[in-house]
Write a protein that holds these residues in place. Structure first.
Motif, short mmCIF file in Angstrom:
data_model
loop_
_atom_site.label_atom_id
_atom_site.label_comp_id
_atom_site.label_asym_id
_atom_site.label_seq_id
_atom_site.Cartn_x
_atom_site.Cartn_y
_atom_site.Cartn_z
N GLU A 180 46.84 7.88 -2.99
CA GLU A 180 46.49 8.96 -2.05
C GLU A 180 46.59 8.41 -0.63
OE1 GLU A 180 46.04 11.98 -2.74
OE2 GLU A 180 45.62 12.03 -4.90
N GLN A 181 47.80 8.44 -0.12
CA GLN A 181 48.05 7.86 1.21
C GLN A 181 49.15 8.67 1.87
OE1 GLN A 181 48.29 3.53 1.29
NE2 GLN A 181 49.76 3.58 2.98
N ASP A 182 48.78 9.50 2.82
CA ASP A 182 49.72 10.43 3.44
C ASP A 182 50.38 9.78 4.66
OD1 ASP A 182 49.10 12.31 1.55
OD2 ASP A 182 47.58 13.29 2.77
N ASP A 183 51.21 8.81 4.40
CA ASP A 183 52.03 8.20 5.45
C ASP A 183 53.33 7.73 4.81
OD1 ASP A 183 51.38 5.84 4.08
OD2 ASP A 183 49.87 5.23 5.52
N GLY A 192 52.82 5.42 1.79
CA GLY A 192 52.32 6.14 0.63
C GLY A 192 53.39 7.01 -0.01
#
Length: 306
Positions: free
Chosen positions: A242-245, A248
């Motif tokens: 769960e990493q919105d970059d 991720g």
């Protein structure tokens, strides 16, 4: 005269006393007779009630016998299900051994993977099998890594599959893989329709690379005689992180391998066990009706005005 008169009076008193005792005797005999009749009526009623009680007890005994038979059947079913769950746990252990064996062999060739023992997922870490944004093409590095994974699968899986005729297999564990899902995933960017298409294409392209270069994997089947390799696409619904970059997103554009053993039915069996516990409670109430009656609050007797 006086004497004669007094004698008559004595005789009169004697007769009166005799009549009194006679009447008392008759009354006592009558009362005794009434008591005898009442006793007889009571005895008849008691016998009738006793007969009815014996009949009711026989009916209850029949119910108890049936309840005991049902209880024995349920106990036997519980025993079988408990044994089945034990087998499921052994199947989980066999799957974990399978995953560890694959991981160890991939470590040797330089591919790092992580294992989720709860779900049976082998996740290819680092840059094992990655994809460019909005692409399902396997680049040169991804192709080499897919070949390395396929080679290890062909080396390990025969011990966990049922082989068709003409092929030598050694199912040493006694537990068979039902399916190996090649799962394609995407990141959150892009439209839903594109992501579902991309994830499926990534899984299909990986599958084609595997079976084209290592055809022996298509010969590995489950106990139903069906090929164990399968594909599925999940778009972005099952992210690895769960990493919105950018990092991720890169990690989530991936391929996972999910191993399903044929005995993976624990949830359904657990629901059956809960149902059986409820049935056993009902049987216990049937076996002990007095206890159930004591647990039920009694209603006060209504007094009807006369």
């Amino acid at each position: 005269m006086i004497i004669a008169d007094s004698g008559d009076k004595d005789n009169s008193h004697t007769e009166e006393d005799e009549n009194y005792f006679v009447s008392m005797t008759d009354m006592m005999v009558g009362i005794l007779f009434i008591f005898i009749i009442m006793l007889m009526v009571f005895a008849l009623n008691f016998r009738q009630l006793t007969d009815e009680t014996v009949l009711l007890t026989a009916e209850q005994q029949e119910q108890l016998n049936r309840a005991n038979e049902l209880a024995e059947q349920i106990a036997e079913l519980r025993r079988r299900i408990a044994n089945e769950i034990t087998e499921l746990n052994k199947a989980d252990q066999a799957r974990n051994e399978l995953l560890e064996a694959i991981k160890a062999k991939l470590d040797v060739v330089g591919l790092k993977v992580t294992i989720d023992k709860d779900t049976g997922v082998l996740r290819l870490a680092e840059d094992a099998i990655r994809f460019a944004p909005e692409s399902s093409r396997l680049d040169a590095e991804a192709q080499r890594n897919v070949d390395a994974v396929a080679k290890v699968l062909l080396d390990v899986l025969p011990d966990y599959t049922a082989c068709p005729g003409g092929m030598t297999c050694n199912p040493s564990t006694g537990y068979v893989v039902e399916t190996v899902f090649i799962e394609g995933h995407t990141d959150k960017t892009g439209s839903d329709s594109l992501n579902w298409q991309l994830s499926t294409e990534r899984a299909v392209n990986t599958y084609r690379r595997i079976v084209d270069n290592f055809r022996g994997l298509r010969a590995l089947v489950n106990s139903q005689g069906r090929e164990i390799l399968s594909v599925s696409g999940y778009a972005y619904t099952r992210p690895a992180i769960e990493q919105d970059d950018a990092e991720g997103y890169r990690i989530n554009r991936r391929i996972d391998l999910r191993f399903v053993m044929e005995a993976d039915r624990r949830e359904r069996l657990s629901e059956v066990l809960i149902l059986l516990e409820q049935m056993e409670k009902k049987v216990s109430e049937l076996q002990n009706p007095m206890g159930a009656a004591l647990d039920t609050p009694t209603q006060p007797e209504r007094v009807v005005p006369q």
